[in-house]
Scaffold this active site. Structure first.
Site, short mmCIF file in Angstrom:
data_model
loop_
_atom_site.label_atom_id
_atom_site.label_comp_id
_atom_site.label_asym_id
_atom_site.label_seq_id
_atom_site.Cartn_x
_atom_site.Cartn_y
_atom_site.Cartn_z
N HIS A 117 2.94 6.58 -0.54
CA HIS A 117 2.87 5.87 0.76
C HIS A 117 2.65 4.37 0.51
O HIS A 117 1.63 3.79 0.91
CB HIS A 117 1.71 6.48 1.55
CG HIS A 117 1.68 6.15 3.01
ND1 HIS A 117 1.78 4.87 3.50
CD2 HIS A 117 1.52 6.96 4.08
CE1 HIS A 117 1.68 4.90 4.82
NE2 HIS A 117 1.52 6.16 5.19
N GLU A 173 8.06 4.00 1.75
CA GLU A 173 7.45 5.20 1.17
C GLU A 173 8.50 6.10 0.52
O GLU A 173 9.45 6.53 1.17
CB GLU A 173 6.71 5.97 2.26
CG GLU A 173 5.69 5.12 3.01
CD GLU A 173 5.07 5.84 4.19
OE1 GLU A 173 4.90 7.07 4.11
OE2 GLU A 173 4.76 5.18 5.20
#
Length: 302
Positions: A171, A274
């Site tokens: 992330h 991400e």
């Protein structure tokens, strides 16, 4: 939990790998290579900083982040496993957002270096605490290598007797000079789920511009993304392997103000690109099989 002193004795490398208490007393590893420096917290297996020597960081970490053992760190590269977002379905009713990997204490498996790079390998195994949320029997390994770029390898091994299905994401929060002045190339023509527009499916037309709250899951793409960071006179390149989805996220004004661990004005200084396998790209893993997803983050001058 091992002390910083024990970790330094077992895994420390002079001038390359050190361990010490970081923010909130959480154990932090500092990695140094001839070209770069990084910081990694064992809480969450979390890379919080990566910078090339003499240059601005490539990763953004919030100054308001909560460095607490029961909270995720805000920024850097949170590790998402075994589900993305809220768990669907949630049979126990209180499963943590984005899974338990980013809340778990990882162990150090190996540290090594060569002339150009420094590597740290972290490990997380299924335990009583993970089985309380999810039944999979797994071993996770996370290899973090720094040189003139940041290379991340996230491996999931099924060590049980039954197949399991999981979602995963690196992330990654990238630091930018002004998110309103960036453009993101590499996803033109890709179908995405727009999470700020009732999950509508759309097709990306050209480069991405951030003009409001952005939360998009791009499907069926293994493309490299390039962020043109005009305010910092650089491009940030995110390439990947064994990842079939990419998420692009920025909270913008209202959501930034609503997050206790995020500064009200910090949204201007970051964007998430991400590397992930989520939604229709969740991974089904048979017993004895290992799946490895990779991401490489590099800086290129404009």
């Amino acid at each position: 939990m091992q002390s910083s002193e024990d970790l330094s004795t077992r895994f420390g490398i002079p001038n390359r790998v050190t361990f010490e208490p970081g923010n909130g007393g959480l154990t932090k590893a500092t990695l140094i290579s001839p070209a770069s420096q990084a910081e990694v917290y064992l809480h969450g297996g979390h890379v919080t900083r990566f910078a090339l020597a003499g240059k601005r960081p490539l990763l953004f970490t919030s100054a308001q982040s909560l460095y607490q053992s029961d909270k995720p760190i805000r920024g850097g590269v949170p590790l998402i496993f075994p589900w993305f977002g809220p768990r669907q379905p949630d049979p126990i009713g209180n499963s943590p957002m984005h899974g338990f990997a980013r809340l778990s204490e990882w162990t150090v498996e190996l540290a090594r270096n060569d002339a150009q790079s420094t590597t740290l390998i972290l490990r997380l195994e299924a335990s009583q605490s993970t089985r309380a949320f999810w039944p999979g029997e797994f071993v996770l390994r996370y290899q973090i290598t720094i040189a003139d770029k940041l290379a991340l390898e996230f491996s999931v091994q099924n060590v049980g007797n039954e197949p399991f299905t999981f979602e995963e994401a690196l992330h990654t929060y990238l630091e930018v000079g002004d998110v309103r002045r960036i453009s993101i190339d590499g996803l033109a023509g890709a179908t995405f789920i727009d999470k700020v527009d009732q999950l509508a499916r759309k097709v990306q037309d050209g480069a991405i511009q951030i003009t409001g709250e952005t939360d998009r899951v791009y499907l069926s793409t293994r493309s490299t993304c390039t962020v043109a960071d005009a305010a910092n006179d650089r491009r940030i390149v995110v390439s990947k392997e064994n990842s079939d989805a990419t998420v692009v996220w920025n909270p913008w004004i209202a959501k930034a103000k609503a997050m206790a661990d995020f500064g009200d004005d910090e949204w201007t200084k970051m964007v998430c690109i991400e590397t992930c396998n989520v939604n229709i790209h969740a991974v089904k893993l048979d017993p004895g099989v290992t799946h490895t997803m990779k991401a490489v983050i590099a800086e290129v001058a404009i």
